[in-house]
Design a protein around this motif. Structure first.
Motif, PDB file in Angstrom:
ATOM      1  N   ILE A  39      52.053 -97.132  71.543  1.00 51.26           N
ATOM      2  CA  ILE A  39      51.193 -96.654  71.539  1.00 51.26           C
ATOM      3  C   ILE A  39      52.790 -95.733  72.830  1.00 51.26           C
ATOM      4  O   ILE A  39      51.909 -94.431  72.854  1.00 51.26           O
ATOM      5  CB  ILE A  39      51.259 -96.940  72.806  1.00 51.26           C
ATOM      6  CG1 ILE A  39      48.861 -97.906  71.622  1.00 51.26           C
ATOM      7  CG2 ILE A  39      49.932 -97.042  74.125  1.00 51.26           C
ATOM      8  CD1 ILE A  39      48.467 -96.678  72.372  1.00 51.26           C
TER       9      ILE A  39
ATOM     10  N   VAL B 209      52.927 -92.282  73.879  1.00 47.74           N
ATOM     11  CA  VAL B 209      53.120 -91.436  75.254  1.00 47.74           C
ATOM     12  C   VAL B 209      54.497 -90.473  75.335  1.00 47.74           C
ATOM     13  O   VAL B 209      54.417 -89.435  75.866  1.00 47.74           O
ATOM     14  CB  VAL B 209      53.575 -92.659  75.913  1.00 47.74           C
ATOM     15  CG1 VAL B 209      53.936 -92.077  77.706  1.00 47.74           C
ATOM     16  CG2 VAL B 209      52.491 -93.190  76.494  1.00 47.74           C
TER      17      VAL B 209
ATOM     18  N   LEU C 190      43.402 -97.750  77.316  1.00 45.20           N
ATOM     19  CA  LEU C 190      44.382 -97.050  77.284  1.00 45.20           C
ATOM     20  C   LEU C 190      44.533 -96.852  75.432  1.00 45.20           C
ATOM     21  O   LEU C 190      45.164 -95.652  75.577  1.00 45.20           O
ATOM     22  CB  LEU C 190      45.849 -97.164  78.236  1.00 45.20           C
ATOM     23  CG  LEU C 190      46.745 -96.772  78.471  1.00 45.20           C
ATOM     24  CD1 LEU C 190      46.348 -95.060  79.093  1.00 45.20           C
ATOM     25  CD2 LEU C 190      47.863 -97.247  79.127  1.00 45.20           C
TER      26      LEU C 190
ATOM     27  N   LEU D 122      45.039 -92.969  73.778  1.00 46.02           N
ATOM     28  CA  LEU D 122      45.906 -92.337  74.359  1.00 46.02           C
ATOM     29  C   LEU D 122      46.215 -91.557  72.826  1.00 46.02           C
ATOM     30  O   LEU D 122      46.582 -90.062  72.557  1.00 46.02           O
ATOM     31  CB  LEU D 122      47.053 -93.149  74.441  1.00 46.02           C
ATOM     32  CG  LEU D 122      47.075 -93.182  75.801  1.00 46.02           C
ATOM     33  CD1 LEU D 122      48.542 -94.468  76.173  1.00 46.02           C
ATOM     34  CD2 LEU D 122      47.892 -91.970  76.769  1.00 46.02           C
TER      35      LEU D 122
ATOM     36  N   SER E 256      45.901 -87.183  72.394  1.00 48.35           N
ATOM     37  CA  SER E 256      47.046 -86.661  71.510  1.00 48.35           C
ATOM     38  C   SER E 256      46.241 -85.831  70.018  1.00 48.35           C
ATOM     39  O   SER E 256      46.908 -84.880  69.962  1.00 48.35           O
ATOM     40  CB  SER E 256      48.269 -87.980  70.940  1.00 48.35           C
ATOM     41  OG  SER E 256      47.533 -88.270  69.971  1.00 48.35           O
TER      42      SER E 256
ATOM     43  N   SER F  33      49.482 -84.549  77.766  1.00 43.32           N
ATOM     44  CA  SER F  33      50.219 -85.418  78.463  1.00 43.32           C
ATOM     45  C   SER F  33      49.664 -85.350  80.210  1.00 43.32           C
ATOM     46  O   SER F  33      49.516 -86.562  81.015  1.00 43.32           O
ATOM     47  CB  SER F  33      52.053 -84.905  78.804  1.00 43.32           C
ATOM     48  OG  SER F  33      51.533 -83.477  79.282  1.00 43.32           O
TER      49      SER F  33
ATOM     50  N   VAL G 190      45.986 -86.972  79.675  1.00 46.09           N
ATOM     51  CA  VAL G 190      46.232 -88.379  79.786  1.00 46.09           C
ATOM     52  C   VAL G 190      47.149 -89.096  81.103  1.00 46.09           C
ATOM     53  O   VAL G 190      46.422 -90.649  80.875  1.00 46.09           O
ATOM     54  CB  VAL G 190      46.921 -89.234  78.564  1.00 46.09           C
ATOM     55  CG1 VAL G 190      46.386 -88.913  76.941  1.00 46.09           C
ATOM     56  CG2 VAL G 190      48.110 -89.107  78.563  1.00 46.09           C
TER      57      VAL G 190
ATOM     58  N   MET H  89      45.821 -93.068  82.808  1.00 46.87           N
ATOM     59  CA  MET H  89      47.040 -93.418  82.941  1.00 46.87           C
ATOM     60  C   MET H  89      47.040 -94.618  83.668  1.00 46.87           C
ATOM     61  O   MET H  89      47.239 -96.023  84.401  1.00 46.87           O
ATOM     62  CB  MET H  89      48.378 -93.488  82.371  1.00 46.87           C
ATOM     63  CG  MET H  89      48.699 -92.866  81.296  1.00 46.87           C
ATOM     64  SD  MET H  89      49.803 -91.480  81.357  1.00 46.87           S
ATOM     65  CE  MET H  89      51.629 -93.652  81.349  1.00 46.87           C
TER      66      MET H  89
END
Length: 362
Positions: A209, A213, A278, A282, A286, A294, A297, A301
């Protein structure tokens, strides 16, 4: 010398701190050029590995045994994939007064991802709810999300979800669904190996993960996405998400009561039906959003940490309910030898009779 402990009501998850540090690293040293290509390739491989592990760890037998609680599971699924999306669509009325269109897209995507597993189980256990039901509900939600989240994103987000098309559907199948099914097919041989190495598996899980990120936020930095977000917009987003979480916590608790569920089942429904994963969101972002992942998400987050903090407080309060105290006394009687003095359990003791892993936002 005993180490100082953080207040019980402030669960600062070290993994969340690691996520924030990864975002900071991507902001200071984003991957560019060849490094970006390598990061994207590693991120794709990490996502495939992550869903392979999901498939290898999910017990088909436990999932089938849990079908007898079908009303509870349908209630959780309805909260996760019906009520949440309706609220996310309603938040479109806040554009552009409070939210920008990209932030609303991220908020709507947050409403489409499946529920958590580990944190739902842990909080249900602390509150003395129906833990087996929470396990099955979280597992079913994660399994359903592999198909429902991309399909809902295609219908509700359309072109904002990375231009969803037949190619992106195939990409999801090869990157998410195929590894999951492969893990399920090999579970007979690798399941025991994974169970014996939970600690190492946890590092692989969380490390994957973090890599996703870093790749997503690096692409966002290179594309200059963060210039679109101001501090007042972030504050407005947090306010909207706090309202969203409050509505879901109240709706799941009182809605389950109206449906005739008992206290233990209501606790499982509240914690499994009000949270978002999460770990599942994520990787999906993607795949679905590409360079825009970015920003997409960011709401997820923020919601992740918010739900951990609020549900930690709520679970401890649930454990102090009169029904929970009576349940604790019954458990003491069941485990105390005949003739032995029976001490009353302390009301402030909210630890579950069986210890479960600390919540990781799954």
């Amino acid at each position: 010398m005993r180490r100082p402990h953080l207040p019980a009501w402030l669960p600062l998850d070290p993994y969340v701190l690691a996520l924030l540090a990864t975002v900071g690293l991507a902001a200071l040293l984003p991957a560019r050029g060849t490094a970006s290509t390598l990061a994207d390739g590693a991120s794709t491989a990490a996502v495939a590995l992550l869903f392979f592990l999901y498939g290898a760890r999910l017990s088909t037998r436990e999932a089938l045994d849990g079908l007898r609680h079908w009303r509870l599971h349908l209630t959780v699924l309805a909260c996760t994939f019906l009520l949440f999306p309706v609220l996310g669509l309603a938040a479109r009325l806040l554009v552009p007064a409070l939210l920008t269109q990209p932030l609303h897209d991220g908020l709507l995507f947050l409403c489409l991802v499946p529920s958590t597993i580990q944190s739902s189980i842990a909080f249900t256990s602390i509150a003395r709810g129906n833990v087996p039901a929470a396990i099955c509900a979280g597992s079913f939600s994660s399994l359903a999300g592999i198909l429902l989240t991309p399909l809902l994103a295609a219908g509700l987000l359309g072109g904002d979800a990375g231009g969803f098309s037949a190619d992106s559907l195939l990409k999801i199948c090869f990157q998410l669904l195929l590894p999951f099914l492969l893990g399920q097919s090999l579970r007979r041989w690798v399941g025991g190996f994974l169970v014996r190495r939970k600690k190492v598996l946890g590092y692989v899980d969380r490390g994957s993960i973090l890599l996703v990120v870093y790749a997503a936020f690096s692409a966002g930095m290179v594309a200059g996405i963060w210039h679109q977000v101001s501090v007042p917009r972030l504050g407005a987003l947090m306010l909207v998400e706090s309202v969203l979480l409050t509505v879901m916590l109240l709706g799941t608790w009182y809605g389950a009561k109206r449906l005739g569920f008992g206290r233990a089942d209501r606790i499982a429904i509240q914690f499994a039906g009000s949270k978002k994963s999460l770990a599942a969101g994520l990787p999906m972002a993607s795949v679905l959003f590409g360079p825009q992942a970015s920003l997409a998400v960011l709401p997820l987050m923020l919601f992740h940490q918010m739900q951990l903090m609020v549900c930690a407080v709520l679970a401890r309060r649930r454990a102090r309910d009169p029904e929970a105290v009576a349940q604790a006394r019954a458990e003491h009687r069941a485990t105390t030898p005949a003739g032995a003095e029976l001490p009353a359990p302390a009301v402030t003791d909210v630890s579950p009779p069986v210890q479960h892993p600390a919540p990781r936002g799954r």
